[in-house]
Design a protein around this motif. Structure first.
Motif, PDB file in Angstrom:
ATOM      1  N   LEU A  66     -46.518  -7.197  28.638  1.00 15.75           N
ATOM      2  CA  LEU A  66     -45.833  -8.339  29.234  1.00 15.75           C
ATOM      3  C   LEU A  66     -45.330  -9.227  28.102  1.00 15.75           C
ATOM      4  N   HIS A  67     -44.189  -9.844  28.286  1.00 14.74           N
ATOM      5  CA  HIS A  67     -43.685 -10.725  27.243  1.00 14.74           C
ATOM      6  C   HIS A  67     -42.938 -11.890  27.869  1.00 14.74           C
ATOM      7  N   THR A  68     -43.153 -13.053  27.315  1.00 15.29           N
ATOM      8  CA  THR A  68     -42.430 -14.245  27.732  1.00 15.29           C
ATOM      9  C   THR A  68     -42.207 -15.115  26.506  1.00 15.29           C
ATOM     10  N   ALA A  69     -41.187 -15.962  26.534  1.00 18.22           N
ATOM     11  CA  ALA A  69     -40.774 -16.696  25.335  1.00 18.22           C
ATOM     12  C   ALA A  69     -40.711 -18.195  25.596  1.00 18.22           C
ATOM     13  N   ILE A  70     -40.959 -18.961  24.528  1.00 19.65           N
ATOM     14  CA  ILE A  70     -40.765 -20.414  24.549  1.00 19.65           C
ATOM     15  C   ILE A  70     -39.995 -20.805  23.294  1.00 19.65           C
ATOM     16  N   THR A  71     -39.367 -21.948  23.319  1.00 19.88           N
ATOM     17  CA  THR A  71     -38.632 -22.450  22.150  1.00 19.88           C
ATOM     18  C   THR A  71     -39.252 -23.770  21.699  1.00 19.88           C
ATOM     19  N   ILE A  72     -39.559 -23.861  20.407  1.00 20.28           N
ATOM     20  CA  ILE A  72     -40.195 -25.047  19.831  1.00 20.28           C
ATOM     21  C   ILE A  72     -39.498 -25.363  18.520  1.00 20.28           C
ATOM     22  N   GLY A  73     -39.382 -26.657  18.190  1.00 24.21           N
ATOM     23  CA  GLY A  73     -38.664 -27.094  16.990  1.00 24.21           C
ATOM     24  C   GLY A  73     -39.339 -26.637  15.700  1.00 24.21           C
ATOM     25  N   TYR A  74     -38.571 -26.721  14.612  1.00 24.17           N
ATOM     26  CA  TYR A  74     -39.058 -26.271  13.308  1.00 24.17           C
ATOM     27  C   TYR A  74     -40.183 -27.147  12.759  1.00 24.17           C
ATOM     28  N   SER A 126     -54.921  -6.322  21.217  1.00 20.27           N
ATOM     29  CA  SER A 126     -54.869  -7.779  21.286  1.00 20.27           C
ATOM     30  C   SER A 126     -53.424  -8.271  21.420  1.00 20.27           C
ATOM     31  N   PRO A 127     -53.239  -9.424  22.062  1.00 21.01           N
ATOM     32  CA  PRO A 127     -51.894 -10.008  22.162  1.00 21.01           C
ATOM     33  C   PRO A 127     -51.340 -10.356  20.773  1.00 21.01           C
ATOM     34  N   PHE A 128     -50.027 -10.404  20.668  1.00 18.41           N
ATOM     35  CA  PHE A 128     -49.384 -10.761  19.399  1.00 18.41           C
ATOM     36  C   PHE A 128     -48.122 -11.559  19.685  1.00 18.41           C
ATOM     37  N   VAL A 129     -47.687 -12.307  18.671  1.00 14.96           N
ATOM     38  CA  VAL A 129     -46.531 -13.195  18.806  1.00 14.96           C
ATOM     39  C   VAL A 129     -45.436 -12.747  17.843  1.00 14.96           C
ATOM     40  N   LEU A 130     -44.208 -12.804  18.324  1.00 17.54           N
ATOM     41  CA  LEU A 130     -43.044 -12.504  17.496  1.00 17.54           C
ATOM     42  C   LEU A 130     -42.140 -13.724  17.436  1.00 17.54           C
ATOM     43  N   GLN A 131     -41.543 -13.960  16.248  1.00 13.75           N
ATOM     44  CA  GLN A 131     -40.470 -14.951  16.156  1.00 13.75           C
ATOM     45  C   GLN A 131     -39.187 -14.232  16.577  1.00 13.75           C
ATOM     46  N   ALA A 132     -38.783 -14.413  17.815  1.00  7.92           N
ATOM     47  CA  ALA A 132     -37.684 -13.623  18.367  1.00  7.92           C
ATOM     48  C   ALA A 132     -36.326 -14.069  17.835  1.00  7.92           C
ATOM     49  N   GLU A 133     -36.119 -15.396  17.676  1.00  6.33           N
ATOM     50  CA  GLU A 133     -34.821 -15.901  17.231  1.00  6.33           C
ATOM     51  C   GLU A 133     -35.028 -17.163  16.391  1.00  6.33           C
ATOM     52  N   GLU A 193     -32.843 -20.382  15.726  1.00  4.99           N
ATOM     53  CA  GLU A 193     -31.649 -21.146  16.073  1.00  4.99           C
ATOM     54  C   GLU A 193     -31.526 -22.354  15.148  1.00  4.99           C
ATOM     55  N   ASN A 194     -30.514 -23.156  15.377  1.00  2.86           N
ATOM     56  CA  ASN A 194     -30.257 -24.304  14.497  1.00  2.86           C
ATOM     57  C   ASN A 194     -31.378 -25.338  14.542  1.00  2.86           C
ATOM     58  N   SER A 195     -31.922 -25.584  15.735  1.00  7.45           N
ATOM     59  CA  SER A 195     -32.905 -26.666  15.862  1.00  7.45           C
ATOM     60  C   SER A 195     -34.252 -26.206  16.404  1.00  7.45           C
ATOM     61  N   TYR A 196     -34.416 -24.928  16.671  1.00  3.71           N
ATOM     62  CA  TYR A 196     -35.689 -24.471  17.226  1.00  3.71           C
ATOM     63  C   TYR A 196     -35.891 -22.996  16.901  1.00  3.71           C
ATOM     64  N   VAL A 197     -37.168 -22.579  17.074  1.00  2.45           N
ATOM     65  CA  VAL A 197     -37.559 -21.180  16.916  1.00  2.45           C
ATOM     66  C   VAL A 197     -37.960 -20.646  18.292  1.00  2.45           C
ATOM     67  N   LYS A 198     -37.558 -19.442  18.575  1.00  2.18           N
ATOM     68  CA  LYS A 198     -37.949 -18.799  19.827  1.00  2.18           C
ATOM     69  C   LYS A 198     -39.158 -17.909  19.558  1.00  2.18           C
ATOM     70  N   TYR A 199     -40.310 -18.292  20.140  1.00  3.42           N
ATOM     71  CA  TYR A 199     -41.555 -17.537  19.985  1.00  3.42           C
ATOM     72  C   TYR A 199     -41.769 -16.672  21.227  1.00  3.42           C
ATOM     73  N   GLU A 200     -42.135 -15.413  21.014  1.00  8.67           N
ATOM     74  CA  GLU A 200     -42.355 -14.490  22.128  1.00  8.67           C
ATOM     75  C   GLU A 200     -43.791 -13.978  22.088  1.00  8.67           C
ATOM     76  N   ILE A 201     -44.542 -14.249  23.163  1.00  8.47           N
ATOM     77  CA  ILE A 201     -45.904 -13.762  23.277  1.00  8.47           C
ATOM     78  C   ILE A 201     -45.877 -12.413  23.984  1.00  8.47           C
TER      79      ILE A 201
END
Length: 236
Positions: A164-172, A198-205, A207-215
């Motif tokens: 399963l994977h879902t993503a959030i975006t958080i600033g730098y 075990s679960p793992f996280v990827l930096q998917a993208e 962007e200019n003002s944020y990073v997209k993290y994917e669990i």
């Protein structure tokens, strides 16, 4: 009439013998290399249909009035009617045979067929029935299934688990190690999520003002995907 009677009796016992073989193979008492249990019923139905067709072909010349013009006219009319009305049915029938023997999905699998996602509750020679999370049953012609892309969430779920994977975006400005830990902790708190692997996280993208993290997290319960996603989002 005696010839027709002999043919009917022979076909009757041939069908009984075929039914016994199919039942024993389904129970596992008779095994053939490379032959899967879910193939038993469709194979039995196909052979039974061919035997019926063979019996009709053998008996036909011995029917009364077989050479009369009226009988021939009715035969031609029925043949044309069947040919015109069964084009799509034949296409679905052939597609159903291909789908069964390619083992793309089975009854009870959680799949996405085109834009429809749900559990496969019935698979016939003409159509596939999928029940959605809202308890809606969708009937999809097998020719449509064969021409669509099929995603099967259940095929590898028990052996390797499905991710399963879902993503959030958080600033730098937020510390990425803390974000990774919080996302993994949220996944491990979710029921039916496996701790191994075990679960793992990827930096998917980036962007200019944020990073997209994917669990990404593993589960072996694909039929509960919707509820697992809901609880995972709540924990995040």
């Amino acid at each position: 009439l005696f010839y027709i009677f002999v043919v009917v009796v022979v076909m009757h016992f041939a069908l009984r013998f075929l039914r016994v073989i199919a039942r024993e193979v389904e129970r596992g008492r008779i095994k053939f290399a490379g032959f899967y249990p879910e193939w038993v019923q469709p194979t039995y139905k196909i052979i039974r249909f061919l035997l019926y067709a063979l019996a009709v072909v053998i008996i036909f010349p011995y029917l009364p009035f077989e050479k009369s013009p009226a009988f021939k006219g009715i035969s031609v009319f029925l043949g044309v009617l069947f040919s015109l009305g069964s084009t799509s049915a034949v296409a679905n029938f052939v597609a159903g045979i291909i789908l069964i023997y390619t083992r793309g999905f089975r009854i009870g699998d959680w799949v996405t067929i085109g834009e429809n996602t749900g559990e496969v509750v019935q698979q016939s020679m003409l159509a596939t029935h999928v029940r959605t999370i809202r308890n809606e049953e969708i009937t999809i012609p097998n020719s449509v299934v064969l021409s669509s892309h099929v995603v099967n969430f259940s095929l590898q779920a028990l052996d390797q688990g499905v991710i399963l994977h879902t993503a959030i975006t958080i600033g730098y400005d937020a510390p990425w190690r803390t974000i990774h830990k919080l996302l993994i902790d949220a996944a491990l708190k979710t029921r039916l999520i496996l701790s191994d692997p075990s679960p793992f996280v990827l930096q998917a993208e980036l962007e200019n003002s944020y990073v997209k993290y994917e669990i990404n997290a593993y589960t072996n319960q694909p039929l509960q995907l919707v509820y697992i996603y809901s609880e995972l989002h709540a924990n995040i």
